[in-house]
Design a protein around this motif. Structure first.
Motif, mmCIF file in Angstrom:
data_model
loop_
_atom_site.group_PDB
_atom_site.id
_atom_site.type_symbol
_atom_site.label_atom_id
_atom_site.label_comp_id
_atom_site.label_asym_id
_atom_site.label_seq_id
_atom_site.Cartn_x
_atom_site.Cartn_y
_atom_site.Cartn_z
ATOM 1 N N LEU A 193 -3.000 15.259 -13.862
ATOM 2 C CA LEU A 193 -2.292 14.857 -12.646
ATOM 3 C C LEU A 193 -2.880 13.572 -12.088
ATOM 4 C CD1 LEU A 193 -1.757 18.237 -10.805
ATOM 5 C CD2 LEU A 193 -0.051 16.827 -11.920
ATOM 6 N N LEU A 194 -4.213 13.461 -12.150
ATOM 7 C CA LEU A 194 -4.859 12.251 -11.663
ATOM 8 C C LEU A 194 -4.411 11.046 -12.487
ATOM 9 C CD1 LEU A 194 -6.940 11.144 -9.685
ATOM 10 C CD2 LEU A 194 -8.676 11.482 -11.432
ATOM 11 N N ALA A 195 -4.309 11.226 -13.808
ATOM 12 C CA ALA A 195 -3.861 10.127 -14.664
ATOM 13 C C ALA A 195 -2.453 9.708 -14.286
ATOM 14 C CB ALA A 195 -3.911 10.548 -16.128
ATOM 15 N N GLN A 196 -1.574 10.701 -14.087
ATOM 16 C CA GLN A 196 -0.192 10.395 -13.687
ATOM 17 C C GLN A 196 -0.188 9.655 -12.358
ATOM 18 O OE1 GLN A 196 2.997 11.239 -14.655
ATOM 19 N NE2 GLN A 196 2.769 12.678 -16.318
ATOM 20 N N GLY A 197 -1.033 10.114 -11.431
ATOM 21 C CA GLY A 197 -1.079 9.483 -10.116
ATOM 22 C C GLY A 197 -1.565 8.051 -10.203
ATOM 23 N N CYS A 198 -2.654 7.815 -10.963
ATOM 24 C CA CYS A 198 -3.175 6.454 -11.095
ATOM 25 C C CYS A 198 -2.147 5.544 -11.750
ATOM 26 C CB CYS A 198 -4.431 6.450 -11.975
ATOM 27 S SG CYS A 198 -5.853 7.091 -11.144
ATOM 28 N N GLY A 199 -1.554 6.026 -12.855
ATOM 29 C CA GLY A 199 -0.548 5.225 -13.552
ATOM 30 C C GLY A 199 0.616 4.903 -12.635
ATOM 31 N N GLY A 200 1.078 5.913 -11.892
ATOM 32 C CA GLY A 200 2.195 5.713 -10.978
ATOM 33 C C GLY A 200 1.849 4.709 -9.894
ATOM 34 N N ALA A 201 0.618 4.793 -9.351
ATOM 35 C CA ALA A 201 0.237 3.895 -8.264
ATOM 36 C C ALA A 201 0.192 2.450 -8.742
ATOM 37 C CB ALA A 201 -1.120 4.320 -7.716
ATOM 38 N N ILE A 202 -0.304 2.234 -9.967
ATOM 39 C CA ILE A 202 -0.358 0.854 -10.477
ATOM 40 C C ILE A 202 1.054 0.318 -10.658
ATOM 41 C CG2 ILE A 202 -1.075 -0.562 -12.429
ATOM 42 C CD1 ILE A 202 -3.470 1.322 -12.751
ATOM 43 N N ALA A 203 1.955 1.171 -11.190
ATOM 44 C CA ALA A 203 3.342 0.724 -11.356
ATOM 45 C C ALA A 203 3.974 0.442 -10.004
ATOM 46 C CB ALA A 203 4.145 1.785 -12.101
ATOM 47 N N GLY A 204 3.643 1.257 -8.988
ATOM 48 C CA GLY A 204 4.205 1.040 -7.659
ATOM 49 C C GLY A 204 3.761 -0.293 -7.080
ATOM 50 N N LEU A 205 2.485 -0.635 -7.300
ATOM 51 C CA LEU A 205 1.972 -1.925 -6.850
ATOM 52 C C LEU A 205 2.729 -3.059 -7.531
ATOM 53 C CD1 LEU A 205 -0.119 -3.692 -5.482
ATOM 54 C CD2 LEU A 205 -1.713 -3.152 -7.311
ATOM 55 N N ALA A 206 2.897 -2.932 -8.859
ATOM 56 C CA ALA A 206 3.648 -3.950 -9.590
ATOM 57 C C ALA A 206 5.072 -4.044 -9.048
ATOM 58 C CB ALA A 206 3.669 -3.618 -11.080
ATOM 59 N N LEU A 245 0.822 -1.211 0.000
ATOM 60 C CA LEU A 245 0.000 0.000 0.000
ATOM 61 C C LEU A 245 0.863 1.272 0.000
ATOM 62 C CD1 LEU A 245 -2.924 0.889 -0.065
ATOM 63 C CD2 LEU A 245 -2.866 0.987 2.421
ATOM 64 N N PRO A 246 1.804 1.418 0.980
ATOM 65 C CA PRO A 246 2.661 2.609 0.891
ATOM 66 C C PRO A 246 3.478 2.646 -0.390
ATOM 67 C CG PRO A 246 3.341 1.188 2.709
ATOM 68 C CD PRO A 246 2.019 0.691 2.241
ATOM 69 N N ALA A 247 3.908 1.467 -0.897
ATOM 70 C CA ALA A 247 4.686 1.460 -2.141
ATOM 71 C C ALA A 247 3.861 2.067 -3.261
ATOM 72 C CB ALA A 247 5.098 0.031 -2.491
ATOM 73 N N SER A 248 2.615 1.640 -3.344
ATOM 74 C CA SER A 248 1.745 2.107 -4.402
ATOM 75 C C SER A 248 1.431 3.597 -4.230
ATOM 76 C CB SER A 248 0.468 1.275 -4.374
ATOM 77 O OG SER A 248 -0.404 1.697 -5.353
ATOM 78 N N ILE A 249 1.105 3.975 -2.977
ATOM 79 C CA ILE A 249 0.753 5.380 -2.730
ATOM 80 C C ILE A 249 1.933 6.286 -3.028
ATOM 81 C CG2 ILE A 249 0.185 7.026 -0.908
ATOM 82 C CD1 ILE A 249 -1.519 4.842 0.371
ATOM 83 N N SER A 285 4.588 10.326 -6.346
ATOM 84 C CA SER A 285 5.710 10.814 -7.149
ATOM 85 C C SER A 285 5.258 11.084 -8.577
ATOM 86 C CB SER A 285 6.894 9.858 -7.100
ATOM 87 O OG SER A 285 6.477 8.567 -7.370
ATOM 88 N N GLY A 286 4.261 10.322 -9.054
ATOM 89 C CA GLY A 286 3.706 10.618 -10.365
ATOM 90 C C GLY A 286 3.098 12.010 -10.405
ATOM 91 N N VAL A 287 2.334 12.338 -9.370
ATOM 92 C CA VAL A 287 1.727 13.671 -9.308
ATOM 93 C C VAL A 287 2.814 14.735 -9.192
ATOM 94 C CG1 VAL A 287 0.198 15.154 -7.976
ATOM 95 C CG2 VAL A 287 -0.396 12.778 -8.335
ATOM 96 N N CYS A 288 3.827 14.452 -8.336
ATOM 97 C CA CYS A 288 4.888 15.443 -8.135
ATOM 98 C C CYS A 288 5.663 15.683 -9.423
ATOM 99 C CB CYS A 288 5.854 14.983 -7.049
ATOM 100 S SG CYS A 288 5.104 15.052 -5.430
ATOM 101 N N LEU A 289 5.885 14.616 -10.210
ATOM 102 C CA LEU A 289 6.538 14.815 -11.505
ATOM 103 C C LEU A 289 5.621 15.630 -12.411
ATOM 104 C CD1 LEU A 289 8.541 14.171 -13.854
ATOM 105 C CD2 LEU A 289 7.155 12.160 -14.283
ATOM 106 N N GLY A 290 4.333 15.342 -12.314
ATOM 107 C CA GLY A 290 3.390 15.995 -13.212
ATOM 108 C C GLY A 290 3.292 17.488 -13.015
ATOM 109 N N ILE A 291 3.399 17.943 -11.752
ATOM 110 C CA ILE A 291 3.179 19.370 -11.490
ATOM 111 C C ILE A 291 4.114 20.241 -12.330
ATOM 112 C CG2 ILE A 291 3.362 21.170 -9.719
ATOM 113 C CD1 ILE A 291 2.173 19.077 -7.773
#
Lengths: 321, 302
Positions: free
Chosen positions: A224-237, A97-101, A106-112
């Protein structure tokens, strides 16, 4: 819409659900019918690729943001879980969970900052981000173990009623089931997401950003939401990958990986969820099928990529428009 | 050595590397200029140039030719090999999918890069190959700074090539056609400019410049490995973007700036993080001036 149309749509929907169920059921049977550890391992890797492709599909396929540093999120997820596990003894069932979050954040932070640029320039900024993350993990030796990698990440353990404690260890079957279940859940999540209001807004941004903005879609927030979702899925993987391997090195998260996942999304058909899965299963297991060609394997792989783009420029499945 | 001398010495080292970056960056920027494709295979074409030059050098030194002849032969061999390769790649890989979505061309370029990299590995082996030191190791001391013959060769040859390219693009009919194609291929075709041929020629020239970059790279470092094309290509591409992609003088300036940044960064901060400087500089520049140092055009969509 007439009643007959609605009825037809409903039956199409039913058929699609049945196809998904059939696919899932067959996938569940594989380890029973064909319990070959090595083949299962290859399939597990392909399923992890499928997870990555699903995540990247949100960013590239649905929202139309070209991303060439996607492996960075995978790396962030893997290292987050690895460090939590080694230093705090955090078990996998909590650590993902923390890995994914964290990867999502970081996806959102890159996106900004990065979403100020568009198109090819965005691709280049994300490519730079991917390289910076990989080099940082290589150089921050005191925390990440540098080029030798992070060693001794514990394998997951699961308590099963009647059977007692199951240690995943290095056997391939439990990881296969884990990856399969997670992939199915994430795929379902992606299907729901892409049909939701948010998914429609993403597609609107992909087709014409200016028009979408004029219709009152908050373009930046949704990107930003797209970046966040994509990043979270990659983090889970990444967390699953770290738990499976036990060792992670920065080399596993290079530019080639980002490119492979992008190729899977394009091969499957941009924006199509089953396309992302099929593309990942095909490209992810292709190098193993080509093992018979030994040293010529990657050579043929490159040719296959060129050939696929030429023969099916729209991908295997066309995404929803 | 005083601190000022150290500074200039690092600058000189950086400029040497920067000149090679600039030669490779020209290939990226020219191709991007005409068909808006990030040609990921270009780093591998550069490596083919390095290996081709190595083969010619080994052949010629076996025949005991004097070194200037060997050098010229190697340059010519690499130039022809890569120019031909660039043309062939354009014809068989990129031209058929020019009308497909742009991402497909990108994936094709990446597939081509895998193919070439592995072809090189199969032909020359996966281990480092020694590059014979052709250039006599002379060294001049000017005002406390030392320059090697190698550095002068790299500066001289890249300056000549860039001047040649500038003349070609700005004052010949072919160059005019290239500039016109990069602005509007459809209008060019309507006016009778053979757009396909112009694009092919652009690939040939870009690849040939990369080949010379490969030869100089081999001579400068002394060893080459089939992996080197990836990082060099990435850096050169960064240089092209730094200068403003699609812009020829921009690629030259971007290469030199990137080389200097790396030289100074490696000298004063940390050589471990030197690859990060390049990318941080790139990201920072793109965020504040998204069109690069010299703006040519703004890419709108992926």
């Amino acid at each position: 819409m007439r009643i007959a149309d609605l009825k037809q749509r409903h039956s199409e929907f039913r058929q699609r659900i049945i196809r998904w169920e059939m696919g899932g059921f067959l996938a569940l049977l594989i380890p029973i019918v064909h319990p070959h550890p090595y083949h299962l391992d290859v399939l597990t890797t392909a399923l992890l690729y499928a997870l990555l492709a699903l995540g990247l599909n949100v960013i590239v396929g649905l929202t139309g943001l070209l991303h060439l540093g996607y492996a960075a999120f995978f790396a962030i997820g893997a290292y987050t879980y690895g460090l939590l596990n080694i230093h705090l003894g955090c078990p996998f069932w909590i650590g993902w969970l923390p890995a994914s979050i964290f990867a999502g954040i970081s996806g959102v932070c890159l996106g900004i900052p990065a979403l100020r640029v568009r198109g090819d320039y965005l691709a280049i900024v994300t490519l730079g981000f991917g390289e910076i993350v990989r080099i940082a993990f290589t150089n921050l030796e005191q925390w990440t173990g540098g080029p030798n990698g992070l060693l001794g990440i514990a394998h997951p353990r699961l308590w099963i009623p009647t059977a007692g404690m199951l240690d995943f260890g290095v056997s391939s079957k439990p990881y296969y089931y884990l990856a399969l279940i997670v992939t199915v859940i994430v795929a379902g999540f992606c299907v729901r997401l892409s049909r939701s209001r948010v998914g429609r807004a993403w597609r609107a941004i992909r087709e014409d950003e200016m028009a979408a903005a004029c219709m009152g879609i908050p373009v930046l927030n949704l990107k930003l939401l797209a970046q966040g979702c994509g990043g979270a899925i990659a983090g889970l993987a990444g967390a699953i990958f770290a738990a499976k391997q036990g060792v992670i090195t920065p080399d596993s998260f290079d530019f080639i990986l980002s490119v492979m996942v992008l190729a899977m999304v394009v091969l499957g058909g941009m924006g199509s969820i089953r396309g992302a899965i099929v593309g990942a299963l095909v490209l992810g297991s292709l190098p193993e099928w080509l093992r018979g060609f030994d040293r010529y394997r990657m050579l043929i792989f490159g040719l296959a990529m060129i050939g696929m783009m030429r023969l099916r420029p729209e991908g295997i499945f066309r995404g929803r428009r | 050595m005083t601190s000022l001398q150290l500074f200039f010495q690092q600058l000189a080292n950086g400029l040497t590397l920067g000149a090679i970056y600039a030669l490779i960056a020209l290939g990226y920027t020219m191709v991007y200029g005409v068909i808006q494709l990030i040609n990921f295979a270009h780093g591998e074409v550069f490596m083919v140039g390095a290996y081709g030059a190595l083969s010619v050098i080994l052949l010629c030194t076996a025949a005991h030719l004097p070194w200037p002849v060997v050098l010229l032969a190697a340059a010519l061999g690499a130039l022809l090999l890569c120019g031909g390769l660039g043309g062939v790649i354009e014809r068989i890989a990129y031209r058929p999918i020019r009308r497909a979505p742009r991402l497909n061309a990108l994936i094709t370029a990446i597939g081509m890069s895998f193919f070439l990299q592995n072809a090189l590995m199969l032909c020359y082996g996966a281990t480092d190959r020694q590059f014979p030191s052709l250039i006599p190791s002379v060294r001049w001391d000017v005002g406390g700074l030392s320059f090697t013959g190698m550095q002068l060769l790299i500066w001289g040859s890249s300056a000549v090539l860039m001047a040649f390219l500038q003349v070609l693009v700005m004052s010949t009919k072919l160059g005019k056609a290239m500039r016109a194609t990069s602005q509007d291929p459809v209008a060019c075709a309507l006016l009778g400019i053979p757009v396909d041929r112009i694009i092919a020629i652009t690939f040939v020239i870009g690849s040939a410049l990369g080949a010379i970059g490969g030869l100089l790279f081999g001579l400068y470092y002394g060893t080459i490995n089939f992996h080197d094309g990836y990082l060099m290509g990435m850096k050169a591409f960064t240089a092209a973007v730094l200068g403003g992609i699609g812009n020829i003088p921009g690629a030259m300036i971007g290469g030199l700036v990137l080389g200097m940044l790396e030289g100074l960064g490696a000298g004063y901060l940390s050589s471990q993080w030197k690859n990060v400087f390049a990318f941080v500089a790139l990201v920072a520049l793109l965020l504040f001036k998204p069109t690069g140092l010299l703006a040519e055009r703004v890419a709108e969509r992926a």
